[in-house]
Design a protein around this motif. Structure first.
Motif, PDB file in Angstrom:
ATOM      1  N   ILE A  43      37.864  35.249  40.714  1.00 39.39           N
ATOM      2  CA  ILE A  43      37.383  35.243  42.096  1.00 39.39           C
ATOM      3  C   ILE A  43      38.458  34.646  42.998  1.00 39.39           C
ATOM      4  O   ILE A  43      39.009  33.584  42.709  1.00 39.39           O
ATOM      5  CB  ILE A  43      36.093  34.423  42.226  1.00 39.39           C
ATOM      6  CG1 ILE A  43      34.999  34.966  41.304  1.00 39.39           C
ATOM      7  CG2 ILE A  43      35.610  34.406  43.675  1.00 39.39           C
ATOM      8  CD1 ILE A  43      33.791  34.050  41.180  1.00 39.39           C
ATOM      9  N   GLU A  44      38.731  35.335  44.102  1.00 37.73           N
ATOM     10  CA  GLU A  44      39.698  34.834  45.086  1.00 37.73           C
ATOM     11  C   GLU A  44      39.095  34.929  46.478  1.00 37.73           C
ATOM     12  O   GLU A  44      38.404  35.901  46.797  1.00 37.73           O
ATOM     13  CB  GLU A  44      40.987  35.656  45.030  1.00 37.73           C
ATOM     14  CG  GLU A  44      41.719  35.588  43.705  1.00 37.73           C
ATOM     15  CD  GLU A  44      42.903  36.536  43.664  1.00 37.73           C
ATOM     16  OE1 GLU A  44      44.043  36.057  43.780  1.00 37.73           O
ATOM     17  OE2 GLU A  44      42.673  37.752  43.530  1.00 37.73           O
ATOM     18  N   THR A  60      38.518  44.955  42.228  1.00 35.53           N
ATOM     19  CA  THR A  60      39.627  45.764  41.754  1.00 35.53           C
ATOM     20  C   THR A  60      39.866  45.452  40.278  1.00 35.53           C
ATOM     21  O   THR A  60      39.251  44.539  39.719  1.00 35.53           O
ATOM     22  CB  THR A  60      40.896  45.511  42.595  1.00 35.53           C
ATOM     23  OG1 THR A  60      41.911  46.444  42.230  1.00 35.53           O
ATOM     24  CG2 THR A  60      41.405  44.091  42.407  1.00 35.53           C
ATOM     25  N   ALA A  61      40.756  46.204  39.636  1.00 33.87           N
ATOM     26  CA  ALA A  61      40.964  46.022  38.208  1.00 33.87           C
ATOM     27  C   ALA A  61      42.419  46.244  37.837  1.00 33.87           C
ATOM     28  O   ALA A  61      43.148  46.978  38.507  1.00 33.87           O
ATOM     29  CB  ALA A  61      40.074  46.986  37.412  1.00 33.87           C
ATOM     30  N   ILE A 112      37.211  40.089  43.726  1.00 32.48           N
ATOM     31  CA  ILE A 112      37.102  39.797  42.295  1.00 32.48           C
ATOM     32  C   ILE A 112      37.993  40.801  41.563  1.00 32.48           C
ATOM     33  O   ILE A 112      37.835  42.008  41.709  1.00 32.48           O
ATOM     34  CB  ILE A 112      35.654  39.887  41.790  1.00 32.48           C
ATOM     35  CG1 ILE A 112      34.760  38.896  42.551  1.00 32.48           C
ATOM     36  CG2 ILE A 112      35.605  39.611  40.285  1.00 32.48           C
ATOM     37  CD1 ILE A 112      33.307  38.911  42.127  1.00 32.48           C
ATOM     38  N   THR A 113      38.943  40.282  40.810  1.00 32.77           N
ATOM     39  CA  THR A 113      39.845  41.117  40.026  1.00 32.77           C
ATOM     40  C   THR A 113      39.422  41.066  38.565  1.00 32.77           C
ATOM     41  O   THR A 113      39.288  39.977  37.986  1.00 32.77           O
ATOM     42  CB  THR A 113      41.301  40.642  40.148  1.00 32.77           C
ATOM     43  OG1 THR A 113      41.691  40.674  41.520  1.00 32.77           O
ATOM     44  CG2 THR A 113      42.236  41.538  39.339  1.00 32.77           C
ATOM     45  N   ALA A 136      32.025  40.798  32.537  1.00 33.47           N
ATOM     46  CA  ALA A 136      32.841  39.729  33.119  1.00 33.47           C
ATOM     47  C   ALA A 136      32.531  39.568  34.604  1.00 33.47           C
ATOM     48  O   ALA A 136      32.434  38.441  35.123  1.00 33.47           O
ATOM     49  CB  ALA A 136      34.323  40.032  32.911  1.00 33.47           C
ATOM     50  N   LEU A 137      32.370  40.684  35.300  1.00 32.69           N
ATOM     51  CA  LEU A 137      32.025  40.662  36.724  1.00 32.69           C
ATOM     52  C   LEU A 137      30.660  40.010  36.939  1.00 32.69           C
ATOM     53  O   LEU A 137      30.496  39.177  37.846  1.00 32.69           O
ATOM     54  CB  LEU A 137      32.029  42.091  37.261  1.00 32.69           C
ATOM     55  CG  LEU A 137      31.668  42.302  38.727  1.00 32.69           C
ATOM     56  CD1 LEU A 137      32.668  41.609  39.640  1.00 32.69           C
ATOM     57  CD2 LEU A 137      31.610  43.801  39.048  1.00 32.69           C
ATOM     58  N   ARG A 138      29.691  40.354  36.103  1.00 32.86           N
ATOM     59  CA  ARG A 138      28.348  39.785  36.203  1.00 32.86           C
ATOM     60  C   ARG A 138      28.386  38.261  36.036  1.00 32.86           C
ATOM     61  O   ARG A 138      27.754  37.518  36.793  1.00 32.86           O
ATOM     62  CB  ARG A 138      27.484  40.414  35.125  1.00 32.86           C
ATOM     63  CG  ARG A 138      26.100  39.814  34.889  1.00 32.86           C
ATOM     64  CD  ARG A 138      25.093  40.215  35.950  1.00 32.86           C
ATOM     65  NE  ARG A 138      25.146  39.376  37.122  1.00 32.86           N
ATOM     66  CZ  ARG A 138      24.435  39.589  38.228  1.00 32.86           C
ATOM     67  NH1 ARG A 138      23.653  40.654  38.317  1.00 32.86           N
ATOM     68  NH2 ARG A 138      24.523  38.775  39.255  1.00 32.86           N
TER      69      ARG A 138
END
Length: 237
Positions: A43-44, A60-61, A112-113, A136-138
């Motif tokens: 998270i940024e 993004t990924a 969020i990357t 991972a995002l969750r």
């Protein structure tokens, strides 16, 4: 008979270990058969310039394979000074797939990357990356919500992906490498947990396919993604 002995509509064994790394806001090691991918979410408090000031968030990924993820060593892309076309294509796919399940207004103006690093490849690395990437995002979003930084849940639906194809004349679910390398038709299906389509990539790899066969593959993909979404929910509950 499939090389693995699986039924036509049978997934490979799936296992997921959450919190695999210490520092990332969300992380998961996903294993789909012998394909193993480490997914982390960072998270940024910034967004790309083209949406700055909009109040919208961004997901993004990035994607990569370790040199010995396959049976012969691959040179690190960093050593050649640029990413290969396949890598760029896959990481863009992962990013837009994950964004499809996000309410970017609810996420707020942050990025969020999701990093997906293939430790071992045996077919379906992009599908495993999307499925593990959502986990991972969750987990990262859960931390935002717990801290009160996000009021309403920005993840509207799980996102998962699975490969299907025509192998030895039969439609099969979740191709491993021996099947993928010999398949007459190969497809990647990205869907939400509620069964809505995000993206379908299908191509003939030596033989054409009919509309009926395409529908059969879609049915298999729905079954596979439904199973994956249940696993996603269970490990992030």
């Amino acid at each position: 008979m499939r090389p693995s002995g699986r039924k036509l509509d049978e997934m490979r064994a799936v296992s997921i270990e959450t919190g695999f790394t210490k520092h990332a806001e969300g992380s998961a090691l996903i294993k789909m058969g012998d394909t193993h991918v480490l997914c982390t979410a960072t998270i940024e408090d910034r967004v790309p310039p083209f949406i700055k000031g909009s109040g919208l968030g961004w997901v993004t990924a990035e994607y990569g394979m370790l040199p010995r993820a396959t049976n012969t060593r691959m040179r690190r892309e960093a050593a050649s000074g640029k990413q290969g076309g396949r890598t760029v294509e896959i990481q863009r796919l992962i990013g837009r797939a994950l964004r499809a399940g996000v309410d970017r207004s609810a996420l707020g103006e942050r990025q969020i990357t999701v990093d997906c690093d293939v430790l071992q490849a045996d077919g379906g690395t992009r599908c495993a990356s999307i499925t593990g990437g959502w986990i991972a995002l969750r987990l990262a979003v859960n931390k935002l919500m717990k801290a009160g930084d996000v009021i309403s849940d920005p993840l509207v639906d799980p996102v998962a992906a699975v490969s299907c194809g025509i192998y030895a004349g039969q439609p099969v679910l979740d191709l491993d490498y021996p099947e993928d390398s010999e398949a007459g038709v190969d497809g990647n299906f990205i869907m939400t947990g509620s069964g809505k389509l995000i993206e379908v990539q299908m191509s003939a790899e030596g033989s054409t396919y009919s509309r009926d066969q395409m529908n059969q593959l879609m049915d298999l993909a729905e079954k596979g993604v439904s199973e994956l979404a249940e696993i996603q929910k269970s490990v992030t509950a």
